[in-house]
Motif scaffolding. Structure first.
Motif, PDB file in Angstrom:
ATOM      1  N   ARG B  17     102.264  84.255  29.731  1.00 13.45           N
ATOM      2  CA  ARG B  17     101.827  83.122  28.924  1.00 13.45           C
ATOM      3  C   ARG B  17     102.449  83.183  27.528  1.00 13.45           C
ATOM      4  O   ARG B  17     102.436  84.244  26.884  1.00 13.45           O
ATOM      5  N   VAL B  19     102.767  83.005  23.690  1.00  9.31           N
ATOM      6  CA  VAL B  19     101.899  83.191  22.524  1.00  9.31           C
ATOM      7  C   VAL B  19     102.543  82.495  21.319  1.00  9.31           C
ATOM      8  O   VAL B  19     101.906  81.753  20.594  1.00  9.31           O
ATOM      9  N   ALA B  70      97.699  95.387  18.876  1.00  3.33           N
ATOM     10  CA  ALA B  70      97.398  95.784  17.501  1.00  3.33           C
ATOM     11  C   ALA B  70      96.152  96.643  17.445  1.00  3.33           C
ATOM     12  O   ALA B  70      95.272  96.546  18.277  1.00  3.33           O
ATOM     13  N   LYS B  71      96.094  97.485  16.419  1.00  2.44           N
ATOM     14  CA  LYS B  71      94.848  98.173  16.105  1.00  2.44           C
ATOM     15  C   LYS B  71      94.739  98.298  14.592  1.00  2.44           C
ATOM     16  O   LYS B  71      95.680  98.002  13.860  1.00  2.44           O
ATOM     17  N   ARG B  97      97.317  93.351  25.348  1.00  2.00           N
ATOM     18  CA  ARG B  97      95.910  93.166  24.985  1.00  2.00           C
ATOM     19  C   ARG B  97      95.767  92.165  23.846  1.00  2.00           C
ATOM     20  O   ARG B  97      96.227  92.412  22.733  1.00  2.00           O
ATOM     21  N   MET B  98      95.113  91.040  24.149  1.00  4.07           N
ATOM     22  CA  MET B  98      94.969  89.979  23.152  1.00  4.07           C
ATOM     23  C   MET B  98      93.826  90.288  22.188  1.00  4.07           C
ATOM     24  O   MET B  98      92.726  90.617  22.596  1.00  4.07           O
ATOM     25  N   THR B  99      94.138  90.195  20.897  1.00  2.00           N
ATOM     26  CA  THR B  99      93.120  90.303  19.841  1.00  2.00           C
ATOM     27  C   THR B  99      93.502  89.299  18.756  1.00  2.00           C
ATOM     28  O   THR B  99      94.620  88.777  18.753  1.00  2.00           O
ATOM     29  N   THR B 100      92.591  89.059  17.830  1.00  2.00           N
ATOM     30  CA  THR B 100      92.926  88.163  16.720  1.00  2.00           C
ATOM     31  C   THR B 100      94.050  88.755  15.867  1.00  2.00           C
ATOM     32  O   THR B 100      94.885  88.028  15.348  1.00  2.00           O
ATOM     33  N   LYS B 101      94.073  90.093  15.740  1.00  2.00           N
ATOM     34  CA  LYS B 101      95.107  90.720  14.900  1.00  2.00           C
ATOM     35  C   LYS B 101      96.502  90.447  15.460  1.00  2.00           C
ATOM     36  O   LYS B 101      97.406  90.043  14.730  1.00  2.00           O
ATOM     37  N   ALA B 103      97.436  88.164  17.708  1.00  2.00           N
ATOM     38  CA  ALA B 103      97.739  86.732  17.815  1.00  2.00           C
ATOM     39  C   ALA B 103      98.223  86.188  16.473  1.00  2.00           C
ATOM     40  O   ALA B 103      99.289  85.572  16.380  1.00  2.00           O
ATOM     41  N   LEU B 104      97.441  86.443  15.423  1.00  2.00           N
ATOM     42  CA  LEU B 104      97.817  85.950  14.099  1.00  2.00           C
ATOM     43  C   LEU B 104      99.097  86.642  13.626  1.00  2.00           C
ATOM     44  O   LEU B 104      99.988  85.998  13.056  1.00  2.00           O
TER      45      LEU B 104
END
Lengths: 423, 148
Positions: B17, B19, B70-71, B97-101, B103-104
């Protein structure tokens, strides 16, 4: 992504170029996440400050350049209107009073002050702390927020029951101007349920214990949602502030439940919301000791810098430190910095706590911390701190050795110049 | 490289997909460890600086960065944003692994990015493979380094 009529109008520029650029960022971000829509927010905590050398070249062109590039990811430079959402500034890199002690160049201080003036008039409230919930921004249960700062996010979700993801500099910049943030992750009720059970075999009592428990949980759970069982005594703001900061540092925990204490679950069953438990961890004396050992990155017992107040101290922590230092002098080879929000510093001043700390030889810092500013007293080799978060980050960022322990262990080190802490 | 290999480079195609839109190709840099932005990278060199990270000292500038995601701090996007302003951003991002970090961060780094792939990119792709990311088409095409 589905936009409301008002959101479409903002996107199309009917409410000005800044909001159009903000909507453009929010749509790109929302689509990246796979979000279907945005949600209204009236509570934004972000990083708008210009206090680092890397921002200087942009700030010299004007503060609208800083906001456009760094807070909106916009190539077009836009005039920044007043924020529509209640908005506050989180921690910054410079203490407005103690910048010389930090070793900050005057030109950076001037830049930060000019930026604050620019933002202040536009409605960004200058809390300048990692703990906005200590100085007036206390969202209510269910309130949709757009917050940065991992230790604040976990407190907001878990202790207050308000809803936020870990946002960034650009998404909070766009949210403040539009009152919107992607409806994704922790904004959605189903995503807030527990995933893992952590059973405690030992009492978790003081602040250090809560820090150790948080650091352990972050390590074993990563980004999942722990549910704690058997925490014993009632924790308070100070303990949960430390617990959350630690769990968000060693792992990426953004939400937890302590049934009967945190607002979204009165029982273990309610915390999991009918879902099966993905895994169970037991925390006992062995795990506590191992976590304590992991947090020590020093072998040298001679300490030269003591850092207290991460996350920023509450007034009660300031009172305790002042009491411990009353009529004493810190060791001549040691520097002690105690960090608290500026608003709390004013109360501490009035109470005489600041005098007690100063007379002992300590410095009370606001607006910043050593991890954010990357600034320590010159020549620092070995630090001691009561914060698991600071013990995690400072050695990695600045290359110093670090000791972690209780507040009294740290104050003892400040007075003697030696680390004598033990678990 | 085995010059006796007669077969033309065989490409492996993964589907996923989009991004962030766009197309990029380059050499893969693969890590199974998540990356910290603030406190984890040097934004002037694009180098991982986190102690104990398997990629410590390695620069992702111009590479197809393949990683779990991200972490760490909420400063993730701001630091990757700075890598772009400094011209040391990766050429593309492939993550699991999708996270807000992430993605942004991917959005403001403005490089093609893709996730939710039908095969695990962390096991299919190795450092040094040649990778074409076509985010709009939702494809990742991998030419193994042994075939290049």
């Amino acid at each position: 992504m589905n936009l409301t009529d008002h959101e479409k109008a903002m996107y199309d520029g009917e409410h000005g170029r800044a909001k159009a650029r903000a909507m453009d960022l929010l749509v790109r971000y929302g689509e990246a996440l796979g979000a279907e829509r945005l949600v209204e927010t009236n509570n934004v905590a972000g990083a708008f400050n210009a206090s680092t050398p890397s921002v200087q070249a942009i700030a010299e062109k004007g503060m609208e350049h800083v906001y456009s590039e760094l807070n909106l990811d916009s190539d077009e430079v836009v005039e920044v209107p007043h924020m529509v959402a209640h908005t506050c500034q989180l921690i910054t890199g410079i203490d407005n009073d103690n910048w010389e002690l930090q070793g900050v160049d005057k030109s950076l201080v001037d830049m930060q002050r000019a930026n604050e003036k620019y933002l202040g008039r536009r409605g960004v409230n200058m809390f300048a702390t990692c703990t906005p919930y200590q100085v007036g921004n206390v969202p209510v249960k269910g309130e949709h927020c757009a917050w940065m700062e991992s230790s604040a996010v976990i407190y907001c979700n878990s202790v207050l029951g308000a809803r936020t993801n870990v946002e960034g500099k650009e998404s909070t910049g766009a949210a403040a101007l539009t009152g919107r943030i992607p409806y994704w992750g922790f904004h959605i009720t189903e995503n807030r349920r527990g995933t893992h059970l952590v059973e405690l075999d030992i009492d978790v009592d003081d602040m250090m214990d809560w820090g150790l428990l948080g650091y352990y949980i972050g390590e074993v759970i990563g980004e999942e949602i722990p549910v704690l069982k058997g925490t014993g005594r009632q924790p308070d703001l100070i303990k949960l502030k430390h617990f959350g900061a630690a769990a968000a540092s060693s792992g990426g925990v953004e939400m937890y439940h302590i049934p009967g204490i945190t607002p979204e679950a009165d029982s273990i069953e309610e915390a999991f919301g009918g879902r099966s438990i993905k895994g169970t961890f037991r925390y006992g004396a062995k795990e506590r000791r191992e976590t304590y050992e992991k947090l020590q990155s020093s072998t040298d017992k001679k300490v030269d810098f003591i850092m207290l107040g991460c996350p920023h101290n509450s007034i009660d922590q300031m009172a305790l430190i002042a009491h411990m230092l009353e009529n004493k002098k810190i060791h001549s080879d040691v520097q002690l910095w105690v960090h608290t929000p500026r608003a709390i510093k004013q109360v501490a001043e009035r109470n005489g706590y600041i005098d007690a700390i100063r007379e002992a030889g300590g410095v009370v810092m606001s607006d910043t911390c050593p991890a954010i500013s990357r600034r320590l007293p010159a020549g620092t080799k070995v630090i001691a701190t009561d914060s698991a978060k600071q013990a995690h980050y400072l050695p990695a960022i600045t290359g110093v050795q670090g000791w972690f322990g209780s507040v009294s262990d740290c104050v003892d080190a400040a007075l003697t110049g030696q680390w004598n802490g033990r678990v | 490289m085995d010059i006796s290999t007669e077969a033309k480079p065989e490409a492996i195609e993964l589907r996923g997909r989009k991004v962030v839109a766009g197309r990029a190709e380059g050499e893969a840099l693969v890590t199974t460890e998540t990356i910290s932005g603030w406190g984890g990278i040097n934004e002037r060199t694009g180098t991982v600086i986190e102690r104990r990270h398997e990629m410590r000292g390695v620069s992702f500038a111009g590479k197809i960065l393949v990683f779990p995601g991200a972490k760490g701090s909420s400063g993730w996007s701001a630091y990757f944003h700075m890598t772009r302003l400094n011209g040391v951003q990766p050429a593309a991002m492939i993550f699991t692994r999708m996270t807000t970090k992430i993605a942004l961060g991917a959005v403001v780094t403005r490089v093609p990015a893709i996730t939710e792939l039908d095969q695990d990119p962390l096991s299919v792709i190795e450092t040094g493979d040649w990778v074409v990311v076509d985010a709009d088409a939702g494809t990742v095409t991998v030419t193994k380094k042994s075939r290049r």
